[in-house]
Design an enzyme around this catalytic site. Sequence first.
Site, PDB file in Angstrom:
ATOM      1  N   ASN A 199       0.788  -1.239   0.000  1.00  0.00           N
ATOM      2  CA  ASN A 199       0.000   0.000   0.000  1.00  0.00           C
ATOM      3  C   ASN A 199       0.818   1.286   0.000  1.00  0.00           C
ATOM      4  O   ASN A 199       0.347   2.312  -0.485  1.00  0.00           O
ATOM      5  CB  ASN A 199      -1.036  -0.014   1.135  1.00  0.00           C
ATOM      6  CG  ASN A 199      -0.414  -0.138   2.502  1.00  0.00           C
ATOM      7  OD1 ASN A 199       0.744  -0.555   2.638  1.00  0.00           O
ATOM      8  ND2 ASN A 199      -1.160   0.203   3.518  1.00  0.00           N
ATOM      9  N   GLU A 245       5.615  -4.215  11.835  1.00  0.00           N
ATOM     10  CA  GLU A 245       4.514  -3.250  11.831  1.00  0.00           C
ATOM     11  C   GLU A 245       3.371  -3.918  11.093  1.00  0.00           C
ATOM     12  O   GLU A 245       3.479  -4.178   9.890  1.00  0.00           O
ATOM     13  CB  GLU A 245       4.924  -1.939  11.142  1.00  0.00           C
ATOM     14  CG  GLU A 245       5.923  -1.120  11.935  1.00  0.00           C
ATOM     15  CD  GLU A 245       5.421  -0.641  13.288  1.00  0.00           C
ATOM     16  OE1 GLU A 245       4.212  -0.776  13.582  1.00  0.00           O
ATOM     17  OE2 GLU A 245       6.250  -0.153  14.068  1.00  0.00           O
ATOM     18  N   CYS A 251      -2.876   0.961   6.935  1.00  0.00           N
ATOM     19  CA  CYS A 251      -2.810   0.244   8.214  1.00  0.00           C
ATOM     20  C   CYS A 251      -3.474   1.059   9.299  1.00  0.00           C
ATOM     21  O   CYS A 251      -4.114   0.516  10.189  1.00  0.00           O
ATOM     22  CB  CYS A 251      -1.363  -0.059   8.573  1.00  0.00           C
ATOM     23  SG  CYS A 251      -0.318   1.388   8.661  1.00  0.00           S
TER      24      CYS A 251
HETATM   25  N1  LIG Z   1       1.540  -1.207  10.803  1.00  0.00           N
HETATM   26  C1  LIG Z   1       2.027  -0.714   9.675  1.00  0.00           C
HETATM   27  O1  LIG Z   1       2.954   0.077   9.660  1.00  0.00           O
HETATM   28  C2  LIG Z   1       1.436  -1.141   8.359  1.00  0.00           C
HETATM   29  C3  LIG Z   1       1.606  -0.323   7.238  1.00  0.00           C
HETATM   30  C4  LIG Z   1       1.061  -0.732   6.017  1.00  0.00           C
HETATM   31  C5  LIG Z   1       0.384  -1.929   5.919  1.00  0.00           C
HETATM   32  N2  LIG Z   1       0.212  -2.689   7.031  1.00  0.00           N
HETATM   33  C6  LIG Z   1      -0.554  -3.921   6.964  1.00  0.00           C
HETATM   34  O2  LIG Z   1      -0.203  -4.652   5.792  1.00  0.00           O
HETATM   35  C7  LIG Z   1      -1.316  -5.385   5.320  1.00  0.00           C
HETATM   36  C8  LIG Z   1      -1.502  -5.113   3.835  1.00  0.00           C
HETATM   37  O3  LIG Z   1      -0.307  -5.300   3.137  1.00  0.00           O
HETATM   38  P1  LIG Z   1      -0.011  -6.628   2.297  1.00  0.00           P
HETATM   39  O4  LIG Z   1      -1.300  -7.182   1.781  1.00  0.00           O
HETATM   40  O5  LIG Z   1       1.071  -6.294   1.337  1.00  0.00           O
HETATM   41  O6  LIG Z   1       0.529  -7.582   3.466  1.00  0.00           O
HETATM   42  P2  LIG Z   1       1.143  -9.061   3.347  1.00  0.00           P
HETATM   43  O7  LIG Z   1       1.362  -9.512   4.743  1.00  0.00           O
HETATM   44  O8  LIG Z   1       0.340  -9.901   2.449  1.00  0.00           O
HETATM   45  O9  LIG Z   1       2.558  -8.853   2.608  1.00  0.00           O
HETATM   46  C9  LIG Z   1       3.550  -8.007   3.135  1.00  0.00           C
HETATM   47  C10 LIG Z   1       4.892  -8.398   2.539  1.00  0.00           C
HETATM   48  O10 LIG Z   1       5.283  -9.682   3.032  1.00  0.00           O
HETATM   49  C11 LIG Z   1       5.692 -10.501   1.947  1.00  0.00           C
HETATM   50  N3  LIG Z   1       5.518 -11.902   2.342  1.00  0.00           N
HETATM   51  C12 LIG Z   1       4.394 -12.646   2.338  1.00  0.00           C
HETATM   52  N4  LIG Z   1       4.656 -13.882   2.807  1.00  0.00           N
HETATM   53  C13 LIG Z   1       5.967 -13.910   3.132  1.00  0.00           C
HETATM   54  C14 LIG Z   1       6.836 -14.902   3.668  1.00  0.00           C
HETATM   55  N5  LIG Z   1       6.413 -16.105   3.986  1.00  0.00           N
HETATM   56  N6  LIG Z   1       8.120 -14.571   3.853  1.00  0.00           N
HETATM   57  C15 LIG Z   1       8.578 -13.339   3.542  1.00  0.00           C
HETATM   58  N7  LIG Z   1       7.805 -12.365   3.036  1.00  0.00           N
HETATM   59  C16 LIG Z   1       6.519 -12.649   2.830  1.00  0.00           C
HETATM   60  C17 LIG Z   1       4.831 -10.015   0.806  1.00  0.00           C
HETATM   61  O11 LIG Z   1       5.358 -10.416  -0.427  1.00  0.00           O
HETATM   62  C18 LIG Z   1       4.916  -8.526   1.025  1.00  0.00           C
HETATM   63  O12 LIG Z   1       6.148  -8.021   0.546  1.00  0.00           O
HETATM   64  C19 LIG Z   1      -2.499  -4.905   6.151  1.00  0.00           C
HETATM   65  O13 LIG Z   1      -2.784  -5.845   7.151  1.00  0.00           O
HETATM   66  C20 LIG Z   1      -1.992  -3.615   6.780  1.00  0.00           C
HETATM   67  O14 LIG Z   1      -2.648  -3.262   7.968  1.00  0.00           O
HETATM   68  C21 LIG Z   1       0.739  -2.324   8.237  1.00  0.00           C
END
Ligand SMILES: NC(=O)c1ccc[n+]([C@@H]2O[C@H](COP(=O)([O-])OP(=O)(O)OC[C@H]3O[C@@H](n4cnc5c(N)ncnc54)[C@H](O)[C@@H]3O)[C@@H](O)[C@H]2O)c1
Length: 483
Positions: free
Chosen positions: A162, A258, A292
């Site tokens: 995002n 995060e 998020c």
């Molecule tokens: N707290 C914060 O700062 C913050 C900020 C932005 C988004 N978010 C959260 O992120 C989520 C949305 O983002 P998303 O859909 O990209 O999240 P996601 O968890 O699907 O993916 C995040 C990242 O992790 C990677 N990933 C997935 N499986 C993995 C694994 N097994 N090993 C290593 N990397 C892996 C993905 O390719 C991606 O780069 C929402 O839940 C949102 O709340 C949190």
Amino acid sequence: MASNVSELTTYLAYLEGEWKKSSSGETIAIQSPYLRQTIGYVQAVTQEEVDHAITEAHKAQKRWAKLSLSERGAYLEKWADELVAGSEEIAKTIMQEVGKGFKDAQKEVVRTADLIRYTVQDALHMHGESLKGDGFPGGDQKKIGIVESAPLGVVLAIAPFNYPVNLAASKIAPALMMGNAVIFKPATQGSISGVKMIEALDKTGLPKGLLSLTTGRGSVIGDYLVEHKGINMISFTGGSSTGRHLSKQTTMIPLVLELGGKDPAIVCEDADLDVAVKSIMNGAYSYSGQRCTAIKRVLVNDKIADALVSRLKAEIEKLTVGSPEKDSTIVPLIDDKSADFVQGLIDDALVKGATLVTGNKRKENLIYPTLLDNVTEDMDVAWIEPFGPVLPVIRVASDEEAIELANKSEFGLQASVFSQDIDRALAVARQVEAGTVQINGRTERGPDHFPFLGVKSSGMGVQGIHHSLLSMSRERVTVLNLK
Ligand SMILES: NC(=O)c1ccc[n+]([C@@H]2O[C@H](COP(=O)([O-])OP(=O)(O)OC[C@H]3O[C@@H](n4cnc5c(N)ncnc54)[C@H](O)[C@@H]3O)[C@@H](O)[C@H]2O)c1
């Protein structure tokens, strides 16, 4: 900002300072959420390429750590300049790849340059300390402890879709500034934006091998990277279930997570409704709620609930819905699966008796802004993060009930409290289990030099520029034992 995707580019991976095709011979098609077509291809990097990138990163890191802070900072300053110079092109990529409005995408790039510059300045102004041995009972004056910061080694930076540029740079910049090397794994949708931001970094003449960009299939390189013995620290932003999975895969390395949230807006009966409505609207619906720190539930006092709901309805019905190219507030969600998920939450709430105030209209992955009133605890939408434009309103009888419901969530990223009585607002804020509580304002991550953290399932460790610098370094203690 019209799109022309007639020529599809196959982007290269950035491995050991070179732009390369992966030896896998495979690429991954990147789909645009609103154009609903492939906009380019990225390399499917292999495990062997990951191994090599990490080995080279360790070599480059040792040389990099010997540079002065100012020398390292100069590369990063130049990176910030390059990002600003290329902001239009990068923003267009963000828009096409993750469906964010062009103006917001451009703001993301400029905010990222500001973040990088502040990171450099903060690191330049960090001081170590010296400790006197005789400060402890029986201690010796001739013992002097020197505490400096030292790099950790190779940092793995994993970013979500995002904010593909900002949430990647907020890991890469502090890691490099503190003398680390970086392996950067972007989200699949977010990979082309990642390529563009690393092209800008490459233009600074960054030493080869110091940073590698590993695009690839999560199933092939995700766990492999996370479990790799050559990784010394992981900074991850993404969903809570992915974060929990990562924390199980790693052993004995620092981890900053995060994660997701279910940020409540607690609206007390004495709230200034103008302020509450404006903040909830911005907090809940911008970028279709794919933030998020979006406001993801409203806990409102019964006495003002009717007034709040009718004002929110009026504002929601004014929201622009459609295309990021027109800077609409409500845009198609990142993919069809996400839209199905949000629709499922709406359907579940309606079946269980929630009142549909407005919305519940859908066109493919475009979900119209939806407001649900009289949501109760048995409904999934009361607890689950939708990552879409649906806002549940839960009516409460008192501040105490609002606090209890706020804290019943597994999440604890941020919360907002609206009241014109600052003592009351502060009393509520201090009882809410969240990393940050905003009084009379919307939940949001910035400004980027504030500490940013989630508690419970929302995270582990602290980000925000200064804390990110701290988390990507360790203390090095040298003790002088004088004659
Ligand atoms: N707290 C914060 O700062 C913050 C900020 C932005 C988004 N978010 C959260 O992120 C989520 C949305 O983002 P998303 O859909 O990209 O999240 P996601 O968890 O699907 O993916 C995040 C990242 O992790 C990677 N990933 C997935 N499986 C993995 C694994 N097994 N090993 C290593 N990397 C892996 C993905 O390719 C991606 O780069 C929402 O839940 C949102 O709340 C949190």
